[in-house]
Design a protein around this motif. Structure first.
Motif, mmCIF file in Angstrom:
data_model
loop_
_atom_site.group_PDB
_atom_site.id
_atom_site.type_symbol
_atom_site.label_atom_id
_atom_site.label_comp_id
_atom_site.label_asym_id
_atom_site.label_seq_id
_atom_site.Cartn_x
_atom_site.Cartn_y
_atom_site.Cartn_z
ATOM 1 N N ALA A 1 -30.649 1.502 -13.103
ATOM 2 C CA ALA A 1 -31.804 0.928 -12.441
ATOM 3 C C ALA A 1 -32.165 -0.346 -13.275
ATOM 4 N N THR A 2 -33.064 -1.184 -12.859
ATOM 5 C CA THR A 2 -33.274 -2.669 -13.369
ATOM 6 C C THR A 2 -34.576 -3.035 -13.233
ATOM 7 N N VAL A 3 -35.234 -3.663 -14.147
ATOM 8 C CA VAL A 3 -36.507 -4.528 -14.124
ATOM 9 C C VAL A 3 -36.155 -5.816 -14.756
ATOM 10 N N VAL A 4 -36.275 -6.870 -13.799
ATOM 11 C CA VAL A 4 -35.838 -8.170 -14.142
ATOM 12 C C VAL A 4 -37.048 -9.145 -14.286
ATOM 13 N N ILE A 5 -37.284 -9.891 -15.399
ATOM 14 C CA ILE A 5 -38.420 -10.659 -15.600
ATOM 15 C C ILE A 5 -37.865 -12.124 -15.763
ATOM 16 N N PRO A 6 -37.450 -12.854 -14.721
ATOM 17 C CA PRO A 6 -37.266 -14.259 -14.764
ATOM 18 C C PRO A 6 -38.268 -15.169 -14.780
ATOM 19 N N ASN A 7 -38.233 -16.434 -14.969
ATOM 20 C CA ASN A 7 -39.069 -17.588 -15.096
ATOM 21 C C ASN A 7 -40.225 -17.649 -13.839
ATOM 22 N N GLU A 8 -39.319 -17.455 -12.679
ATOM 23 C CA GLU A 8 -39.904 -17.401 -11.514
ATOM 24 C C GLU A 8 -39.572 -16.086 -10.462
ATOM 25 N N ILE B 1 -38.152 -11.892 -23.429
ATOM 26 C CA ILE B 1 -37.439 -10.823 -22.629
ATOM 27 C C ILE B 1 -37.164 -11.183 -21.191
ATOM 28 N N SER B 2 -36.097 -10.886 -20.767
ATOM 29 C CA SER B 2 -35.350 -11.273 -19.648
ATOM 30 C C SER B 2 -34.962 -10.371 -18.599
ATOM 31 N N ARG B 3 -34.952 -9.118 -19.003
ATOM 32 C CA ARG B 3 -34.625 -7.971 -18.156
ATOM 33 C C ARG B 3 -34.625 -6.594 -18.894
ATOM 34 N N ILE B 4 -34.690 -5.382 -18.300
ATOM 35 C CA ILE B 4 -34.335 -4.285 -18.979
ATOM 36 C C ILE B 4 -33.459 -3.362 -18.234
ATOM 37 N N LYS B 5 -32.439 -3.055 -18.723
ATOM 38 C CA LYS B 5 -31.378 -2.424 -18.411
ATOM 39 C C LYS B 5 -31.602 -0.963 -18.431
ATOM 40 N N LEU B 6 -31.801 -0.003 -17.663
ATOM 41 C CA LEU B 6 -32.113 1.338 -17.517
ATOM 42 C C LEU B 6 -30.939 2.237 -17.120
ATOM 43 N N GLU B 7 -30.839 3.229 -17.823
ATOM 44 C CA GLU B 7 -29.854 4.385 -17.482
ATOM 45 C C GLU B 7 -30.609 5.558 -17.240
ATOM 46 N N ILE B 8 -30.616 6.207 -15.988
ATOM 47 C CA ILE B 8 -31.170 7.581 -15.372
ATOM 48 C C ILE B 8 -30.154 8.557 -15.680
ATOM 49 N N ASN B 9 -30.397 9.433 -16.656
ATOM 50 C CA ASN B 9 -29.510 10.666 -17.105
ATOM 51 C C ASN B 9 -29.906 11.947 -16.709
ATOM 52 N N SER B 10 -29.005 13.062 -16.665
ATOM 53 C CA SER B 10 -29.532 14.300 -16.596
ATOM 54 C C SER B 10 -28.295 15.070 -16.920
ATOM 55 N N SER B 11 -28.244 16.295 -17.664
ATOM 56 C CA SER B 11 -27.043 17.097 -17.831
ATOM 57 C C SER B 11 -27.323 18.164 -16.761
ATOM 58 N N TYR B 12 -26.012 18.790 -16.476
ATOM 59 C CA TYR B 12 -26.016 20.058 -15.511
ATOM 60 C C TYR B 12 -25.181 21.084 -16.355
ATOM 61 N N GLU C 1 -33.372 -6.684 -23.085
ATOM 62 C CA GLU C 1 -32.639 -7.983 -23.355
ATOM 63 C C GLU C 1 -33.175 -9.292 -23.376
ATOM 64 N N TYR C 2 -32.753 -10.109 -24.533
ATOM 65 C CA TYR C 2 -33.994 -11.347 -24.565
ATOM 66 C C TYR C 2 -32.847 -12.566 -24.745
ATOM 67 N N VAL C 3 -33.409 -13.599 -24.291
ATOM 68 C CA VAL C 3 -32.983 -14.733 -24.047
ATOM 69 C C VAL C 3 -33.510 -15.772 -24.766
ATOM 70 N N PRO C 4 -33.200 -17.320 -25.260
ATOM 71 C CA PRO C 4 -33.985 -18.234 -25.844
ATOM 72 C C PRO C 4 -35.016 -18.666 -24.751
ATOM 73 N N ALA C 5 -36.253 -18.776 -25.285
ATOM 74 C CA ALA C 5 -37.335 -19.059 -24.285
ATOM 75 C C ALA C 5 -37.404 -20.444 -23.833
ATOM 76 N N LYS C 6 -37.899 -20.537 -22.460
ATOM 77 C CA LYS C 6 -37.571 -21.818 -21.688
ATOM 78 C C LYS C 6 -38.106 -22.993 -22.647
ATOM 79 N N GLY C 7 -37.196 -24.059 -22.669
ATOM 80 C CA GLY C 7 -37.170 -25.116 -23.321
ATOM 81 C C GLY C 7 -36.501 -25.281 -24.691
#
Length: 264
Positions: free
Chosen positions: A123-130, A100-111, A52-58
């Motif tokens: 799961a989540t990876v976040v990429i904030p300014n600080e 980029i501001s974060r990566i939203k992750l889905e972990i999937n498996s079929s049974y 996911e992306y957001v407007p750059a700082k400023g």
């Protein structure tokens, strides 16, 4: 002296920002605009990612309707899957510089074989300014950072035939396997990421367990489903009755009395 429009000025400013993403003074022309996300998952597991992306700082611009401000990877994970995803840090959409501001992750498996026979968690990876130092993940000399998790299958029954269904429950973990609170998670700042690799490593718990308590009884060789008031009783709590059990139906059609072995 050339005169630039406000749109051009915004684009030039963004280009400079993308170039100068390190903490040093000046621009590094060789600094890449991408990093790699990858995952080490148990067999028959796959991840789906949305960057996911957001407007750059400023920046004060917006993208009409927010369209095209996210990029998906492994969206059709059943048909086509790759463990490595090359993710851009900066993009321009509708003339608006994004970061980029974060990566939203889905972990999937079929049974099972049917399309609905799968479980998933996030799961989540976040990429904030600080990022507070205690939450910021680091990289090794090879430029790789790994965060960990553990997934466990939770089983239950559904419907009058009591068909066995599974839920995937994923928790954050330390490198030594000790479980943490919450879902798998990692955080980075933009200056950490150019040309690096972020890896999510997930272990599968050795044992499955009931989806919630007082519905199955642990016996030698597995678990038996409490009968409750009868097959019409969808909850079918045990309430101390550990002698009356019901059959249940596996996703492959077998009628069973004990899970996971089916027959005692």
């Amino acid at each position: 002296m050339p005169i630039f429009s406000s749109q051009a000025k915004s684009t030039l400013k963004f280009a400079a920002l993308a170039c100068c993403i390190t903490l040093i003074t000046g621009c590094a022309k060789s600094q890449p605009n991408t990093f790699t996300f990858t995952a080490d998952l148990p067999p028959n597991f796959a991840y789906k990612a949305i960057a996911e992306y957001v407007p750059a700082k400023g920046e004060t611009c917006t993208v009409p309707g927010g369209r095209n401000t996210a990029v998906g990877y492994n969206m059709k994970w059943r048909e086509s899957y790759t463990s490595n995803s090359e993710i851009a840090m900066y993009r321009t959409v509708s003339g608006c510089p994004l970061v980029i501001s974060r990566i939203k992750l889905e972990i999937n498996s079929s049974y099972g074989k049917e399309r609905g026979d799968f479980g998933g968690d996030f799961a989540t990876v976040v990429i904030p300014n600080e990022v507070e130092e205690k939450y910021k993940s680091g990289f090794n000399e090879a430029g790789e950072s790994t965060f960990y998790g553990q997934c466990q299958w939770l089983f239950r029954t559904s419907g009058k035939p009591r068909i066995l269904r599974k839920i995937l429950d994923c928790k954050s973990a330390e490198a030594n396997g000790e479980l943490d609170r919450g879902h798998p998670f990692s955080a980075y700042t933009l200056d950490q990421l150019p040309g690096k690799t972020v890896k999510m490593k997930i272990k599968l718990a050795d044992e499955e367990k009931p989806g919630w308590g007082d519905t199955w009884v642990k016996v030698v060789g597995g678990w038996k489903r409490c009968m409750g008031k009868g097959f019409e009783d969808q909850d079918a709590y045990c309430f101390g009755n550990h002698t009356d059990f019901s059959t249940f139906k596996m996703v492959d059609g077998r009628i069973c009395t004990i899970y996971p072995g089916c027959t005692e």
